[in-house]
Design an enzyme around this catalytic site. Sequence first.
Site, PDB file in Angstrom:
ATOM      1  N   THR A   1       0.767  -1.201  -0.281  1.00  0.00           N
ATOM      2  CA  THR A   1      -0.015  -0.285  -0.214  1.00  0.00           C
ATOM      3  C   THR A   1       0.823   1.529   0.024  1.00  0.00           C
ATOM      4  OG1 THR A   1      -0.322  -0.470   2.566  1.00  0.00           O
ATOM      5  CG2 THR A   1      -2.202  -1.164   0.819  1.00  0.00           C
TER       6      THR A   1
ATOM      7  N   LYS B   1       8.691  -2.486   2.161  1.00  0.00           N
ATOM      8  CA  LYS B   1       8.271  -2.177   0.760  1.00  0.00           C
ATOM      9  C   LYS B   1       9.406  -1.092   0.234  1.00  0.00           C
ATOM     10  CE  LYS B   1       3.794  -2.204   2.108  1.00  0.00           C
ATOM     11  NZ  LYS B   1       2.590  -1.293   2.352  1.00  0.00           N
TER      12      LYS B   1
ATOM     13  N   GLY C   1      10.914   2.429  -3.343  1.00  0.00           N
ATOM     14  CA  GLY C   1       9.516   2.064  -2.772  1.00  0.00           C
ATOM     15  C   GLY C   1       8.368   1.470  -3.815  1.00  0.00           C
TER      16      GLY C   1
ATOM     17  N   SER D   1      -2.545   3.029  -1.855  1.00  0.00           N
ATOM     18  CA  SER D   1      -3.715   3.058  -1.475  1.00  0.00           C
ATOM     19  C   SER D   1      -4.091   4.293  -0.554  1.00  0.00           C
ATOM     20  CB  SER D   1      -4.325   1.629  -0.573  1.00  0.00           C
ATOM     21  OG  SER D   1      -4.314   0.703  -1.390  1.00  0.00           O
TER      22      SER D   1
ATOM     23  N   THR E   1      -3.541   1.125   5.418  1.00  0.00           N
ATOM     24  CA  THR E   1      -2.198   1.552   5.645  1.00  0.00           C
ATOM     25  C   THR E   1      -2.078   1.262   7.002  1.00  0.00           C
ATOM     26  OG1 THR E   1      -2.342   3.057   4.078  1.00  0.00           O
ATOM     27  CG2 THR E   1      -0.701   3.637   5.601  1.00  0.00           C
TER      28      THR E   1
END
Length: 180
Positions: free
Chosen positions: A7, A39, A51, A130, A169
Amino acid sequence: MTKIRSTTVCGIYHNGEVALGADGQATMDKHIAKSNVKKIRKLLDGKIVTGFAGSTADAFTLLERFEEKLNAYQQNMKRAAIELAKDWRKDQYLRKLEAMMVVANKDELLIISGTGDVLEPDNQIAAIGSGSMYAHAAALALKKHAPHLSAEEMVREALNIAADICIYTNHNLIIEKPAK
């Protein structure tokens, strides 16, 4: 088959420094699949930080291709990103990948999109995933109203604000700065 997705990623260039961070949540459909996904990746001995958001397997494919481009173009981040985007648009396999990346060196941030675009973000803020709109809005406010904060502090706070609002998140953050 339901894909695992990663995300929120946020990067900020502020007062001569760059920081890039991400939360640790990966979701599978409407469920948390993992809460401590890493990430953020360092390339070229930390000179470039990346990222990713989107399908994890797709993101790793892009990350590998980006690293190949960095090696082919003498570690020139922008040139490598553009060449990756060209391949992404032309290659039928790459076009099916569902992922985005933010890449950063000590001087700049770039977004490499799922449509094969390379974007230099406005306001020197890059956000994908997201919770990106929440993190981006928070980062804009921080740059405007809290310029005394470092890029790293801004990224941390923007991601925490996104985690407070976005169900995709979480607060398991990793934040890195490119080596100089």
